[in-house]
Design an enzyme around this catalytic site. Structure first.
Site, PDB file in Angstrom:
ATOM      1  N   GLN A 140      27.911  22.671  25.709  1.00 42.93           N
ATOM      2  CA  GLN A 140      28.475  22.714  27.055  1.00 42.93           C
ATOM      3  C   GLN A 140      28.979  24.126  27.353  1.00 42.93           C
ATOM      4  O   GLN A 140      29.562  24.781  26.497  1.00 42.93           O
ATOM      5  CB  GLN A 140      29.628  21.716  27.188  1.00 42.93           C
ATOM      6  CG  GLN A 140      29.166  20.280  27.117  1.00 42.93           C
ATOM      7  CD  GLN A 140      30.335  19.309  27.200  1.00 42.93           C
ATOM      8  OE1 GLN A 140      31.494  19.702  27.301  1.00 42.93           O
ATOM      9  NE2 GLN A 140      30.018  18.035  27.144  1.00 42.93           N
ATOM     10  N   ASP A 156      17.330  19.785  35.562  1.00 42.96           N
ATOM     11  CA  ASP A 156      18.705  19.908  35.082  1.00 42.96           C
ATOM     12  C   ASP A 156      19.433  18.585  35.356  1.00 42.96           C
ATOM     13  O   ASP A 156      19.770  18.308  36.501  1.00 42.96           O
ATOM     14  CB  ASP A 156      19.373  21.072  35.810  1.00 42.96           C
ATOM     15  CG  ASP A 156      20.598  21.597  35.087  1.00 42.96           C
ATOM     16  OD1 ASP A 156      21.007  21.008  34.073  1.00 42.96           O
ATOM     17  OD2 ASP A 156      21.167  22.602  35.567  1.00 42.96           O
ATOM     18  N   HIS A 209      27.073  22.937  44.354  1.00 51.53           N
ATOM     19  CA  HIS A 209      26.081  23.569  43.473  1.00 51.53           C
ATOM     20  C   HIS A 209      24.839  23.984  44.250  1.00 51.53           C
ATOM     21  O   HIS A 209      24.291  25.064  44.027  1.00 51.53           O
ATOM     22  CB  HIS A 209      25.685  22.612  42.332  1.00 51.53           C
ATOM     23  CG  HIS A 209      26.684  22.570  41.224  1.00 51.53           C
ATOM     24  ND1 HIS A 209      26.893  23.626  40.381  1.00 51.53           N
ATOM     25  CD2 HIS A 209      27.533  21.604  40.828  1.00 51.53           C
ATOM     26  CE1 HIS A 209      27.835  23.310  39.504  1.00 51.53           C
ATOM     27  NE2 HIS A 209      28.241  22.077  39.759  1.00 51.53           N
ATOM     28  N   GLU A 243      16.529  15.486  44.269  1.00 51.60           N
ATOM     29  CA  GLU A 243      17.330  14.619  43.409  1.00 51.60           C
ATOM     30  C   GLU A 243      16.458  13.469  42.936  1.00 51.60           C
ATOM     31  O   GLU A 243      15.843  12.778  43.741  1.00 51.60           O
ATOM     32  CB  GLU A 243      18.537  14.080  44.176  1.00 51.60           C
ATOM     33  CG  GLU A 243      19.589  15.138  44.444  1.00 51.60           C
ATOM     34  CD  GLU A 243      20.788  14.603  45.199  1.00 51.60           C
ATOM     35  OE1 GLU A 243      21.276  13.502  44.830  1.00 51.60           O
ATOM     36  OE2 GLU A 243      21.226  15.262  46.146  1.00 51.60           O
TER      37      GLU A 243
END
EC number: 2.7.1.156
Length: 171
Positions: A13, A82, A52, A64
């Protein structure tokens, strides 16, 4: 473009994975595609997604898709996916924690999606680096994620491991 190419960008992360993937995409084309796999659970998350998208800028086409990446015809495009971890989470959640079923469905969908003549940059997490979770469900998901990462890496042309913002070429 001429031939498909698969890159896997992995790491912990906040290791710089997404930033690296996005810079790579922009170095290859003026108009990359951002394929977001996150499920929008609530309004706060929806706002985060919009923020974002705005940060990435107008040169990006945003799509999406929680599960079925192969629904999208991206032939000839440079695409950042992602991320693999959230993609896997969606199958795992919908299959009520069934690791084997989730992995089989993910592999099948990966194979369908990667038949396209596109430059695909997958972003994933090395969640197994943080030690063994005391939670059984988390351990099963860590197994799923590790096996899925291995599967994608074995089929990738390149694998990049991010450490503290620094890319290390693995394959």
């Amino acid at each position: 473009m001429g031939k498909k190419h698969i890159v896997l960008v992995t790491g912990g992360q906040r290791s710089g994975k997404s930033g690296y993937a996005q810079k790579l995409a922009l170095s290859l084309t003026a108009n990359p595609v951002y394929l977001a796999t996150s499920r929008v659970w609530d309004e706060e998350f929806r706002e985060r997604v919009l923020r974002h998208q705005a940060d990435r800028g107008p040169e990006w086409t945003n799509i999406e898709e929680e599960k079925y990446l192969s629904r999208h015809d991206l032939n000839g495009h440079v695409v950042v996916i992602d991320c693999v971890t959230l993609w896997g989470t969606n199958f795992f959640f919908d299959n009520e924690g069934d690791t084997n079923r989730s992995l089989a469905e993910l592999k099948e969908e990966f194979n369908k999606f990667t038949e396209q003549d596109a430059y695909l940059i997958f972003v994933t997490n090395e969640i197994g680096l943080g030690g063994v979770s005391p939670d059984a469900v988390q351990r099963r998901f860590t197994d799923l994620q590790g096996w899925l990462n291995q599967y994608i890496a074995s089929r990738a042309d390149e694998v990049v491991f991010m450490v503290s913002g620094i890319p290390m070429k693995v394959k």
